[in-house]
Design a protein around this motif. Structure first.
Motif, PDB file in Angstrom:
ATOM      1  N   GLY A 185       0.830  -1.193   0.000  1.00 11.84           N
ATOM      2  CA  GLY A 185       0.000   0.000   0.000  1.00 11.84           C
ATOM      3  C   GLY A 185       0.863   1.241   0.000  1.00 11.84           C
ATOM      4  N   ASP A 221      -0.743   4.587   1.311  1.00 14.42           N
ATOM      5  CA  ASP A 221      -1.581   5.677   1.808  1.00 14.42           C
ATOM      6  C   ASP A 221      -1.129   6.128   3.194  1.00 14.42           C
ATOM      7  N   ASP A 280      -2.509  -5.473  -7.622  1.00 22.78           N
ATOM      8  CA  ASP A 280      -3.773  -6.030  -7.151  1.00 22.78           C
ATOM      9  C   ASP A 280      -4.186  -7.284  -7.903  1.00 22.78           C
ATOM     10  N   CYS A 308      -1.831  -2.685   4.122  1.00 18.63           N
ATOM     11  CA  CYS A 308      -2.396  -1.400   4.511  1.00 18.63           C
ATOM     12  C   CYS A 308      -3.673  -1.086   3.740  1.00 18.63           C
ATOM     13  N   GLY A 309      -4.165  -2.050   2.960  1.00 19.88           N
ATOM     14  CA  GLY A 309      -5.395  -1.859   2.194  1.00 19.88           C
ATOM     15  C   GLY A 309      -6.237  -3.109   2.188  1.00 19.88           C
ATOM     16  N   ASP A 310      -7.554  -2.941   2.019  1.00 19.44           N
ATOM     17  CA  ASP A 310      -8.483  -4.069   2.066  1.00 19.44           C
ATOM     18  C   ASP A 310      -8.208  -5.095   0.968  1.00 19.44           C
ATOM     19  N   TRP A 330     -13.790   0.464  -5.430  1.00 14.55           N
ATOM     20  CA  TRP A 330     -12.677   1.370  -5.704  1.00 14.55           C
ATOM     21  C   TRP A 330     -12.074   1.153  -7.079  1.00 14.55           C
ATOM     22  N   ASN A 381     -12.546  -3.184   9.587  1.00 12.76           N
ATOM     23  CA  ASN A 381     -11.506  -3.298   8.566  1.00 12.76           C
ATOM     24  C   ASN A 381     -10.489  -4.323   9.039  1.00 12.76           C
ATOM     25  N   ARG A 425      -6.647   3.594   8.683  1.00 20.92           N
ATOM     26  CA  ARG A 425      -5.912   4.635   7.961  1.00 20.92           C
ATOM     27  C   ARG A 425      -5.287   5.640   8.924  1.00 20.92           C
TER      28      ARG A 425
END
Length: 361
Positions: free
Chosen positions: A13, A15, A59, A85-87, A167, A296, A301
């Motif tokens: 990730g 972000d 991804d 750090c991301g779903d 997304w 989550n 975040r």
């Protein structure tokens, strides 16, 4: 200090969550994690506390696995700690656990539990099972959305059930979450969303009244033994109000509520959760309950508020998976104000005078 470190964190990730975890590792161990991403967002763009590796189409499961195996070969003899750090990366890692487990330490839940929790319509069934309050909720499919009759009044919240697929789509006026004030609003939002590539279920909820300061956020770490090791509750003061940022926190003051923490601890241990988890909820003054919105399956975040308050997130997962240390549960009680915005913005727009006074202190 870094010469003594025998492991490398690998973070997927780019972000604000990535920045926060990288900073936690750098602060605790004096090392630079390896951050792997398919793009680079503003919070990590100029940072020098980690090494960044760009991977196109990260991804894609085959691309992700091949890239991670290639990275592993560069570090023989070093323990690699893989974190998401991301779903979307959580799902990819969990579903490819057998291909990665010989090369990485994987602090993640098992796939059946992930499937129960990651889709919102399944998650609300779990809420009922474990006694969590949540907003009145209905689901609507692409095939049924034109004929929907609501059992509650406007305004309503509209959000995707499958955030990973959402997304990936694109359409004019796209937002993370929509608020519809009447049926005309609702129908226009349905049309915009379903005119895109997103054709999965939408979640429709009653709007819980109250400004941003009625929100709470909880970040937890559960060990590989299934026992909770860290719980840190945050009182949101302001959220972001950009289209893509709605629902993301801009200011958090750490807080403590043993009743809330005990309920979530019992839930996480009952289901056998492993790894970081993040919960969003809102206090409903109409019945004095906290309405749970979502979980989550990763650190939040804004989770650096936990490290900033004195409870380093990186240390808990490292002590558990790298150094195999036994840990009792820690409840975060230190007070700290975490900001993603200038202080003057917080004090201008925070309406609650008592919270403003406490935040200034």
């Amino acid at each position: 200090m870094s010469k003594e470190i025998d492991f490398l964190p690998v973070l997927l990730g780019s972000d604000a969550n990535t920045y926060g975890l990288s900073r936690s590792f750098h602060q605790e161990y004096g090392i630079k994690p390896l951050v792997v991403g398919r793009t680079r967002f503003t919070p990590t763009y100029h940072s020098k506390i980690f090494d960044f590796e760009y991977v196109d189409r990260l991804d894609d499961p085959e691309v992700m696995v091949a890239s991670l195996l290639k990275i592993a070969k560069r570090y023989p003899g070093k323990k690699l700690l893989l974190l998401s750090c991301g779903d979307d990366y959580v799902k990819l890692i969990v579903r490819n656990r057998d291909r990665l487990k010989d090369y990485y330490e994987l602090p993640f839940l098992e796939e059946p539990l992930m499937d129960r929790l990651c889709l919102k319509e399944n998650f609300y069934d779990v809420c009922r099972e474990y006694g969590f309050s949540f907003p009145q909720t209905v689901q609507v499919t692409y095939e049924e959305h034109k004929d929907l009759t609501l059992p509650f009044d406007y305004p309503i919240i509209i959000k995707p059930s499958n955030s990973v697929e959402y997304w990936k789509c694109s359409f004019p006026g796209k937002k993370k979450v929509f608020i519809a004030h009447d049926q005309t609003d609702r129908d226009a939002m349905f049309k915009a969303i379903y005119s895109s590539s997103y054709k999965d279920t939408l979640i429709i909820q009653e709007y819980i009244p109250g400004d941003d300061s009625y929100m709470r956020v909880l970040n937890c770490y559960s060990g590989k033994d299934g026992k909770v090791k860290l719980m840190a509750l945050g009182h949101a003061l302001l959220e972001e109000h950009t289209p893509q940022g709605i629902g993301s926190y801009a200011a958090i003051m750490s807080t403590y509520d043993p009743v809330i923490l005990e309920q979530f601890k019992n839930f996480l241990e009952a289901v056998g959760y492993v790894g970081f988890s993040n919960f969003d909820m809102k206090f409903d003054y109409r019945d004095n309950t906290y309405k749970l919105f979502e979980i989550n399956l990763r650190s939040g975040r804004s989770s650096f508020y936990v490290t900033a308050a004195g409870y380093n997130l990186a240390k808990y997962v490292t002590d558990d998976f790298i150094y195999n240390k036994e840990m009792d549960i820690t409840y975060a009680t230190n007070k700290h104000l975490w900001l993603m915005i200038p202080k003057k913005v917080l004090f201008k727009y925070l309406p609650n005078k008592e919270l403003k006074k406490e935040a200034k202190e």
